[in-house]
Scaffold this motif. Structure first.
Motif, PDB file in Angstrom:
ATOM      1  N   LEU A 117      73.463 -39.438  39.986  1.00 29.21           N
ATOM      2  CA  LEU A 117      73.356 -38.661  38.755  1.00 29.21           C
ATOM      3  C   LEU A 117      73.028 -37.221  39.092  1.00 29.21           C
ATOM      4  O   LEU A 117      72.194 -36.953  39.953  1.00 29.21           O
ATOM      5  CB  LEU A 117      72.259 -39.252  37.856  1.00 29.21           C
ATOM      6  CG  LEU A 117      72.459 -40.717  37.449  1.00 29.21           C
ATOM      7  CD1 LEU A 117      71.262 -41.216  36.649  1.00 29.21           C
ATOM      8  CD2 LEU A 117      73.750 -40.881  36.664  1.00 29.21           C
ATOM      9  N   TYR A 118      73.685 -36.303  38.388  1.00 34.36           N
ATOM     10  CA  TYR A 118      73.559 -34.883  38.708  1.00 34.36           C
ATOM     11  C   TYR A 118      72.969 -34.120  37.539  1.00 34.36           C
ATOM     12  O   TYR A 118      73.294 -34.387  36.382  1.00 34.36           O
ATOM     13  CB  TYR A 118      74.930 -34.319  39.061  1.00 34.36           C
ATOM     14  CG  TYR A 118      75.527 -34.944  40.301  1.00 34.36           C
ATOM     15  CD1 TYR A 118      76.162 -36.180  40.233  1.00 34.36           C
ATOM     16  CD2 TYR A 118      75.398 -34.334  41.546  1.00 34.36           C
ATOM     17  CE1 TYR A 118      76.678 -36.773  41.375  1.00 34.36           C
ATOM     18  CE2 TYR A 118      75.927 -34.926  42.694  1.00 34.36           C
ATOM     19  CZ  TYR A 118      76.552 -36.140  42.597  1.00 34.36           C
ATOM     20  OH  TYR A 118      77.061 -36.732  43.729  1.00 34.36           O
ATOM     21  N   GLU A 174      83.133 -36.967  27.556  1.00 40.50           N
ATOM     22  CA  GLU A 174      83.989 -37.762  26.670  1.00 40.50           C
ATOM     23  C   GLU A 174      84.762 -36.921  25.659  1.00 40.50           C
ATOM     24  O   GLU A 174      84.950 -37.336  24.511  1.00 40.50           O
ATOM     25  CB  GLU A 174      83.168 -38.819  25.923  1.00 40.50           C
ATOM     26  CG  GLU A 174      82.602 -39.917  26.784  1.00 40.50           C
ATOM     27  CD  GLU A 174      81.334 -39.492  27.516  1.00 40.50           C
ATOM     28  OE1 GLU A 174      80.461 -38.888  26.870  1.00 40.50           O
ATOM     29  OE2 GLU A 174      81.247 -39.740  28.736  1.00 40.50           O
ATOM     30  N   GLY A 175      85.206 -35.752  26.081  1.00 37.31           N
ATOM     31  CA  GLY A 175      86.099 -34.988  25.219  1.00 37.31           C
ATOM     32  C   GLY A 175      85.510 -33.721  24.616  1.00 37.31           C
ATOM     33  O   GLY A 175      86.250 -32.896  24.084  1.00 37.31           O
ATOM     34  N   ARG A 176      84.212 -33.549  24.704  1.00 39.84           N
ATOM     35  CA  ARG A 176      83.624 -32.328  24.133  1.00 39.84           C
ATOM     36  C   ARG A 176      84.059 -31.096  24.927  1.00 39.84           C
ATOM     37  O   ARG A 176      84.048 -29.980  24.407  1.00 39.84           O
ATOM     38  CB  ARG A 176      82.096 -32.419  24.146  1.00 39.84           C
ATOM     39  CG  ARG A 176      81.541 -33.423  23.157  1.00 39.84           C
ATOM     40  CD  ARG A 176      80.032 -33.572  23.310  1.00 39.84           C
ATOM     41  NE  ARG A 176      79.336 -32.282  23.352  1.00 39.84           N
ATOM     42  CZ  ARG A 176      78.089 -32.121  23.777  1.00 39.84           C
ATOM     43  NH1 ARG A 176      77.409 -33.166  24.221  1.00 39.84           N
ATOM     44  NH2 ARG A 176      77.514 -30.945  23.782  1.00 39.84           N
ATOM     45  N   ALA A 201      79.149 -38.097  37.881  1.00 36.29           N
ATOM     46  CA  ALA A 201      80.287 -37.197  38.098  1.00 36.29           C
ATOM     47  C   ALA A 201      81.438 -37.530  37.146  1.00 36.29           C
ATOM     48  O   ALA A 201      82.094 -36.635  36.591  1.00 36.29           O
ATOM     49  CB  ALA A 201      80.755 -37.294  39.540  1.00 36.29           C
ATOM     50  N   GLU A 202      81.682 -38.802  36.951  1.00 36.12           N
ATOM     51  CA  GLU A 202      82.752 -39.267  36.074  1.00 36.12           C
ATOM     52  C   GLU A 202      82.598 -38.704  34.660  1.00 36.12           C
ATOM     53  O   GLU A 202      83.574 -38.325  34.020  1.00 36.12           O
ATOM     54  CB  GLU A 202      82.714 -40.803  36.043  1.00 36.12           C
ATOM     55  CG  GLU A 202      83.537 -41.452  34.959  1.00 36.12           C
ATOM     56  CD  GLU A 202      85.017 -41.099  35.068  1.00 36.12           C
ATOM     57  OE1 GLU A 202      85.536 -41.089  36.199  1.00 36.12           O
ATOM     58  OE2 GLU A 202      85.640 -40.812  34.017  1.00 36.12           O
ATOM     59  N   ARG A 203      81.360 -38.648  34.195  1.00 35.84           N
ATOM     60  CA  ARG A 203      81.080 -38.139  32.853  1.00 35.84           C
ATOM     61  C   ARG A 203      81.341 -36.638  32.784  1.00 35.84           C
ATOM     62  O   ARG A 203      81.776 -36.120  31.746  1.00 35.84           O
ATOM     63  CB  ARG A 203      79.618 -38.465  32.521  1.00 35.84           C
ATOM     64  CG  ARG A 203      79.194 -38.209  31.118  1.00 35.84           C
ATOM     65  CD  ARG A 203      78.494 -39.366  30.448  1.00 35.84           C
ATOM     66  NE  ARG A 203      78.350 -39.078  29.026  1.00 35.84           N
ATOM     67  CZ  ARG A 203      77.339 -38.351  28.523  1.00 35.84           C
ATOM     68  NH1 ARG A 203      76.373 -37.930  29.304  1.00 35.84           N
ATOM     69  NH2 ARG A 203      77.298 -38.089  27.229  1.00 35.84           N
ATOM     70  N   THR A 253      74.439 -30.939  28.389  1.00 33.59           N
ATOM     71  CA  THR A 253      73.593 -32.130  28.360  1.00 33.59           C
ATOM     72  C   THR A 253      72.446 -31.846  29.280  1.00 33.59           C
ATOM     73  O   THR A 253      72.651 -31.602  30.461  1.00 33.59           O
ATOM     74  CB  THR A 253      74.338 -33.384  28.852  1.00 33.59           C
ATOM     75  OG1 THR A 253      73.372 -34.420  29.056  1.00 33.59           O
ATOM     76  CG2 THR A 253      75.078 -33.144  30.141  1.00 33.59           C
ATOM     77  N   ARG A 254      71.234 -31.919  28.821  1.00 37.54           N
ATOM     78  CA  ARG A 254      70.148 -31.545  29.701  1.00 37.54           C
ATOM     79  C   ARG A 254      69.606 -32.726  30.496  1.00 37.54           C
ATOM     80  O   ARG A 254      68.493 -32.692  30.981  1.00 37.54           O
ATOM     81  CB  ARG A 254      69.029 -30.844  28.927  1.00 37.54           C
ATOM     82  CG  ARG A 254      69.379 -29.415  28.516  1.00 37.54           C
ATOM     83  CD  ARG A 254      69.889 -28.587  29.719  1.00 37.54           C
ATOM     84  NE  ARG A 254      69.759 -27.141  29.484  1.00 37.54           N
ATOM     85  CZ  ARG A 254      69.116 -26.329  30.332  1.00 37.54           C
ATOM     86  NH1 ARG A 254      68.573 -26.802  31.417  1.00 37.54           N
ATOM     87  NH2 ARG A 254      69.066 -25.036  30.067  1.00 37.54           N
TER      88      ARG A 254
END
Lengths: 160, 160
Positions: A92-93, A57-59, A49-51, A43-44
DNA sequence: TTCGATGCAAATAGTTTGCATTCTA
DNA sequence: TAGAATGCAAACTATTTGCATCGAA
């Protein structure tokens, strides 16, 4: 989240070159650490962090949230990662690319406008002349009201 | 902390006139609520909720932190209070005086420079011309490096 | 084979919320 | 005396940390 010594930004081409850089710095490239890099390359955009821990989400495989935070801090010290704060909400990172984006955040609609640093150089210059202050809008954004919401607000004021 | 509908700012002269305003709005003036106002009038600078609950470390009676947060939110809706965020760390609450201060926060030394809005009007105008964006630096500050730290940093770079 | 990194769980900071009780208007 | 506000405790979000175990170099 708060990094002791964020090193100078390093732009890596891909996960492998990022991993190579880690090793050069005497750091290990574990599965969990590589996973954080893979998600960030996949993801650019800036993600919480949770994501990352959820593997988008599973990818990607899920990983431990505590380790994700630790790895993000390490990656930020190395200079491969930067984090930012858009108003309230989690940090956000994102991968550090050479010239970091800067941000305008609308408090009414939460819209985030991403701008290249050059577009804010005049603002920066003005602040430097006035206050000797070197402003950065890459870690914390400029906050206010976007054009759309401003227009809407003044329309409502005229015609309530 | 996040206020649904922060009303227009109202500057009250003292606790009593603030209390009167609350009643005008159909709100009650309880002991706990009056205490929040007293603390805010006693210290004229932005303080964290915890500090209010402690009664400024004992100068005032202690009150329940949850109620402090609820009251701060109510007071902010009424327009008597505003809160701001200086980088990481807890939100800070202060009485709303007519023209809110704006802030420059140094990330190296955490120094906060308080400026009156007029001093940032040229910056604001520039942002409005470029992006149609109406910037405010009263809720979130301008973040960067202050003059002192910038000087120090370039000195260190020259003579490491 | 070492010691850096992990995973899990517990701790922490800041803030919000449910609910029975209290007290203001 | 109605219902707004309180106080207490529990929940919640974001993040950090202790520690026994694991695995990369």
């Amino acid at each position: 989240m708060t990094v002791a010594h964020p090193g100078p930004a390093v732009a890596a081409r891909d996960v492998e070159s990022a991993a190579a850089l880690m090793r050069e710095r005497g750091l290990r490239v574990s599965a969990a650490r590589r996973l954080v890099l893979e998600v960030l390359f996949a993801t650019r955009e800036p993600v919480r962090a949770e994501r990352i821990a959820s593997g988008l989400e599973g990818r990607f495989p899920r990983s431990d949230l505590g380790s994700v935070y630790r790895n993000l801090e390490t990656l930020e010290q190395v200079g491969l990662v930067r984090h930012l704060h858009l108003g309230h909400g989690p940090g956000l990172y994102a991968l550090a690319d050479g010239r970091p984006s800067e941000y305008l955040l609308c408090e009414s609609c939460d819209a985030v406008r991403v701008v290249v640093p050059a577009q804010l150089d005049r603002v920066r210059r003005l602040l430097h002349e006035r206050f000797g202050f070197e402003a950065r809008f890459s870690h914390f954004p400029i906050v206010g009201t976007c054009a759309d919401c401003a227009r809407r607000a003044s329309a409502e004021q005229a015609d309530p």
